[in-house]
Design a protein around this motif. Structure first.
Motif, mmCIF file in Angstrom:
data_model
loop_
_atom_site.group_PDB
_atom_site.id
_atom_site.type_symbol
_atom_site.label_atom_id
_atom_site.label_comp_id
_atom_site.label_asym_id
_atom_site.label_seq_id
_atom_site.Cartn_x
_atom_site.Cartn_y
_atom_site.Cartn_z
ATOM 1 N N TYR A 63 0.845 -1.202 0.000
ATOM 2 C CA TYR A 63 0.000 0.000 0.000
ATOM 3 C C TYR A 63 0.882 1.255 0.000
ATOM 4 N N PRO A 64 1.565 1.509 -1.120
ATOM 5 C CA PRO A 64 2.566 2.593 -1.144
ATOM 6 C C PRO A 64 1.981 3.993 -0.980
ATOM 7 N N ASP A 65 0.665 4.150 -1.116
ATOM 8 C CA ASP A 65 0.078 5.480 -0.937
ATOM 9 C C ASP A 65 0.027 5.902 0.529
ATOM 10 N N TYR A 66 0.287 4.973 1.442
ATOM 11 C CA TYR A 66 0.167 5.288 2.873
ATOM 12 C C TYR A 66 1.534 5.233 3.541
ATOM 13 N N GLY A 67 1.760 6.204 4.429
ATOM 14 C CA GLY A 67 3.042 6.309 5.115
ATOM 15 C C GLY A 67 3.993 7.200 4.339
ATOM 16 N N ASN A 68 4.904 7.809 5.082
ATOM 17 C CA ASN A 68 5.909 8.680 4.465
ATOM 18 C C ASN A 68 7.266 8.304 5.038
ATOM 19 N N PRO A 69 8.088 7.552 4.275
ATOM 20 C CA PRO A 69 9.371 7.100 4.821
ATOM 21 C C PRO A 69 10.394 8.224 4.989
ATOM 22 N N ALA A 70 10.049 9.457 4.566
ATOM 23 C CA ALA A 70 10.977 10.579 4.753
ATOM 24 C C ALA A 70 10.894 11.152 6.163
ATOM 25 N N ILE A 71 9.867 10.754 6.917
ATOM 26 C CA ILE A 71 9.755 11.241 8.292
ATOM 27 C C ILE A 71 9.598 10.065 9.248
ATOM 28 N N ASP A 72 10.012 10.292 10.486
ATOM 29 C CA ASP A 72 9.852 9.317 11.568
ATOM 30 C C ASP A 72 9.116 10.054 12.692
ATOM 31 N N VAL A 73 7.818 9.762 12.844
ATOM 32 C CA VAL A 73 7.072 10.419 13.924
ATOM 33 C C VAL A 73 7.462 9.754 15.245
ATOM 34 N N LEU A 74 7.902 10.575 16.198
ATOM 35 C CA LEU A 74 8.308 10.056 17.509
ATOM 36 C C LEU A 74 7.122 10.015 18.471
ATOM 37 N N ARG A 75 6.236 11.035 18.361
ATOM 38 C CA ARG A 75 5.162 11.141 19.349
ATOM 39 C C ARG A 75 3.993 11.894 18.738
ATOM 40 N N TYR A 76 2.801 11.423 19.050
ATOM 41 C CA TYR A 76 1.569 12.134 18.697
ATOM 42 C C TYR A 76 0.892 12.575 19.994
ATOM 43 N N GLN A 77 0.535 13.848 20.066
ATOM 44 C CA GLN A 77 -0.360 14.324 21.125
ATOM 45 C C GLN A 77 -1.655 14.720 20.432
ATOM 46 N N LEU A 78 -2.716 13.974 20.702
ATOM 47 C CA LEU A 78 -3.992 14.218 20.026
ATOM 48 C C LEU A 78 -4.976 14.801 21.032
ATOM 49 N N ASP A 79 -5.336 16.071 20.831
ATOM 50 C CA ASP A 79 -6.351 16.731 21.659
ATOM 51 C C ASP A 79 -7.617 16.810 20.820
ATOM 52 N N LEU A 80 -8.613 16.027 21.216
ATOM 53 C CA LEU A 80 -9.792 15.847 20.372
ATOM 54 C C LEU A 80 -11.045 16.200 21.158
ATOM 55 N N THR A 81 -11.965 16.887 20.497
ATOM 56 C CA THR A 81 -13.268 17.160 21.101
ATOM 57 C C THR A 81 -14.336 16.595 20.175
ATOM 58 N N TRP A 82 -15.224 15.797 20.771
ATOM 59 C CA TRP A 82 -16.298 15.182 19.971
ATOM 60 C C TRP A 82 -17.636 15.730 20.428
ATOM 61 N N ASP A 83 -18.380 16.251 19.449
ATOM 62 C CA ASP A 83 -19.733 16.751 19.690
ATOM 63 C C ASP A 83 -20.702 15.756 19.059
ATOM 64 N N PRO A 84 -21.307 14.874 19.863
ATOM 65 C CA PRO A 84 -22.153 13.821 19.280
ATOM 66 C C PRO A 84 -23.373 14.377 18.558
ATOM 67 N N ALA A 85 -23.909 15.501 19.036
ATOM 68 C CA ALA A 85 -25.117 16.037 18.400
ATOM 69 C C ALA A 85 -24.798 16.573 17.010
ATOM 70 N N ALA A 86 -23.682 17.280 16.895
ATOM 71 C CA ALA A 86 -23.301 17.872 15.606
ATOM 72 C C ALA A 86 -22.485 16.917 14.739
ATOM 73 N N ARG A 87 -22.110 15.755 15.315
ATOM 74 C CA ARG A 87 -21.225 14.796 14.628
ATOM 75 C C ARG A 87 -19.911 15.471 14.219
ATOM 76 N N MET A 88 -19.428 16.357 15.070
ATOM 77 C CA MET A 88 -18.280 17.186 14.703
ATOM 78 C C MET A 88 -17.048 16.809 15.532
ATOM 79 N N LEU A 89 -15.956 16.530 14.849
ATOM 80 C CA LEU A 89 -14.670 16.271 15.506
ATOM 81 C C LEU A 89 -13.798 17.509 15.351
ATOM 82 N N THR A 90 -13.348 18.041 16.490
ATOM 83 C CA THR A 90 -12.432 19.177 16.474
ATOM 84 C C THR A 90 -11.135 18.700 17.094
ATOM 85 N N GLY A 91 -10.033 18.861 16.377
ATOM 86 C CA GLY A 91 -8.796 18.260 16.849
ATOM 87 C C GLY A 91 -7.602 19.176 16.741
ATOM 88 N N SER A 92 -6.634 18.887 17.601
ATOM 89 C CA SER A 92 -5.310 19.483 17.453
ATOM 90 C C SER A 92 -4.318 18.333 17.580
#
Ligand code: ZN
Length: 487
Positions: A63-92
């Motif tokens: 599946y060569p379309d996925y992943g980027n071998p030019a970078i190595d992600v060390l850490r993800y910090q995912l700050d996510l807010t989910w609004d079930p009524a609006a079905r809206m995901l707001t993320g940083s």
């Protein structure tokens, strides 16, 4: 991954070979280590890798379309807010990433449906555009090889899953699914994390994770790692924080938001275990979930210590099961299939999660081992007929190779078909017959324990296998993975 509602292990009133010591050439399907400390295991020759999220990313041949071998992600910090009524995901999403080579731009897998509200690299605005399926950030200054930077992408949108590259009835799509009542859940093998956060969506790039999931009161956000007590986020909302201390591949990340009830349990060695269940599912699911500590103990007797610092299961309204790291994501099933499926997903924590395939060419490194352990458990504990099951698998294997290709070179549009489960499990059974039980189980144990938190492939496995056993066994592996017909 494991399909539900399909009994692969033949049930039987009696285990036909129980009590008969099998000669080395005809091993039974179940049992063996009653005393794991008596196995001829060996200490790992090198210390385990530092848990810093550092990896050596590669391009995926399937599946060569996925992943980027030019970078190595060390850490993800995912700050996510989910609004079930609006079905809206707001993320940083805050990615700490190491350029593998000098770079003028950062290309990330990310669904086109989201609006990017802001993007920065090391605190300076970085224009964000699209190229192919990627989100591309253009930092103000070129990135220097091996000098980590911090990229932040703030976004919002309505999640939708992506097409699954195969034809399994239990996996209609990959990525994030939103339910009619505003809940959400994820399963994302071989890719699909990109449907809810910007990432390098390929298994060679494992990273550490922190999650902060803000949801309305009465709802819970469940992810990988250790949960902190939820805190008041104002506006009638609560934030659930999760910290994963060991690196995770994107396909093993999970996020579920629902009106969960949390139940706590204790695994071997005091391992903290949590179950997350909607109240309506609790009575049906708890008898299965409560067997998790016993299943982990059975697995530890064969494979050595569970490789992570927490365990858990989250019940979602799907039809499959997924070995998401430290927190199995399980469709709401009960009945005779449920326990073998949970055992299969827990076995993946050694084979797949701790020892991760470098590319999708080698998904057999996951499924062969988990399927074989599932068979053994079914024979040992659930009255399965191992001999009948192995015969049945051999019969199926021929047609599966014709239809989907050999397990080591399957059709990319038939991901995780049964060819990558059954043939590789039969291969392990042949290795068991050649090695005999003590050496075979020591090999299984040491393959996992000597490679915790690393990425591996066929070449590294066969090289290690031959050196470890002092025998030329790689031809057995190669014939099972490559032959167009059943060996
Ligand atoms: Zn599996």
């Amino acid at each position: 991954m494991r399909r539900l509602r399909t009994v692969v292990v033949a049930a039987a009133v009696a285990v036909t070979l129980a009590g008969c010591p099998a000669p080395p050439s005809r091993p039974r399907a179940g049992s063996a280590p009653v005393d794991p400390t008596a196995l001829p295991t060996r200490p790992a020759p090198s210390p385990p890798p530092a848990l810093d999220g550092r990896s050596t990313p590669v391009a995926d041949p399937v599946y060569p379309d996925y992943g980027n071998p030019a970078i190595d992600v060390l850490r993800y910090q995912l700050d996510l807010t989910w609004d079930p009524a609006a079905r809206m995901l707001t993320g940083s999403a805050t990615l700490t990433l190491r350029p593998v080579r000098p770079l003028a731009e950062i290309a990330l897998d990310f669904a086109a449906g989201y609006t990017v509200d802001r993007a920065t690299v090391d605190g300076t605005a970085a224009p964000a555009g699209r190229a192919g399926g990627d989100l591309v950030l253009r930092p103000a200054r070129p990135l220097v090889m091996d000098q980590p930077v911090t990229a932040v992408v703030a976004y919002h949108g309505r999640p939708s899953p992506a097409a699954f590259p195969g034809n399994r009835a239990d996996v209609p799509a990959v990525g994030m699914t939103v339910t009619n009542d505003g809940a959400l859940w994820t399963m994302q093998e071989p890719y699909g994390a990109f449907t809810w956060y910007p990432c390098s969506d390929q298994p060679s790039d494992e990273a550490l994770y922190d999650f902060a999931v803000t949801v309305p009161a009465g709802w819970s956000g469940v992810a990988n790692g250790a949960p902190a007590p939820p805190v008041d986020a104002g506006g009638g909302r609560r934030t659930f924080r999760w910290h994963a201390a060991e690196p995770i591949a994107t396909y093993l990340v999970t996020l579920s938001v629902d009106r969960f009830e949390r139940l706590d349990d204790v695994g071997p060695h005091g391992l903290p275990v949590t179950y997350w269940v909607r109240p309506a599912d609790a009575d049906r699911m708890l008898p299965t979930l409560r067997q998790t500590p016993a299943m982990l103990t059975w697995l530890e007797a064969r494979l050595g210590r569970y490789p992570f610092s927490t365990a858990g299961i989250v019940i979602v309204p799907g039809d499959s099961g997924m070995e998401t790291q430290t927190m199995v994501t399980l469709g709401a099933i009960s009945g005779p299939d449920a326990v073998p499926v949970v055992l299969h997903e827990l076995a993946h924590h050694w084979f797949g999660d701790a020892v991760t395939p470098r590319t999708w060419r080698d998904v057999w490194l996951n499924e062969g081992f988990a399927t074989y352990l599932q068979l053994m458990y079914t024979v040992d504990r659930l009255g399965g007929n191992g001999e009948a099951t192995l015969r049945n698998w051999r019969t199926q294997d021929a047609g599966l190779r014709r239809q989907y290709g050999p397990p080591g070179n399957y059709r990319p549009d038939a991901f995780a078909a049964r060819n990558v489960y059954l043939g590789p499990a039969l291969m392990l059974h042949e290795l068991r017959g050649v090695l005999g039980d003590p050496a075979f189980f020591a090999m299984l144990h040491d393959w996992a324990q000597h490679h915790v938190n690393t990425q591996q492939d066929r070449e590294s496995f066969t090289t290690w296998l031959d050196a470890y056993t002092g025998r030329k066994l790689s031809p057995i592996v190669d014939k099972w993975l490559d032959s167009p017909t059943t060996p």
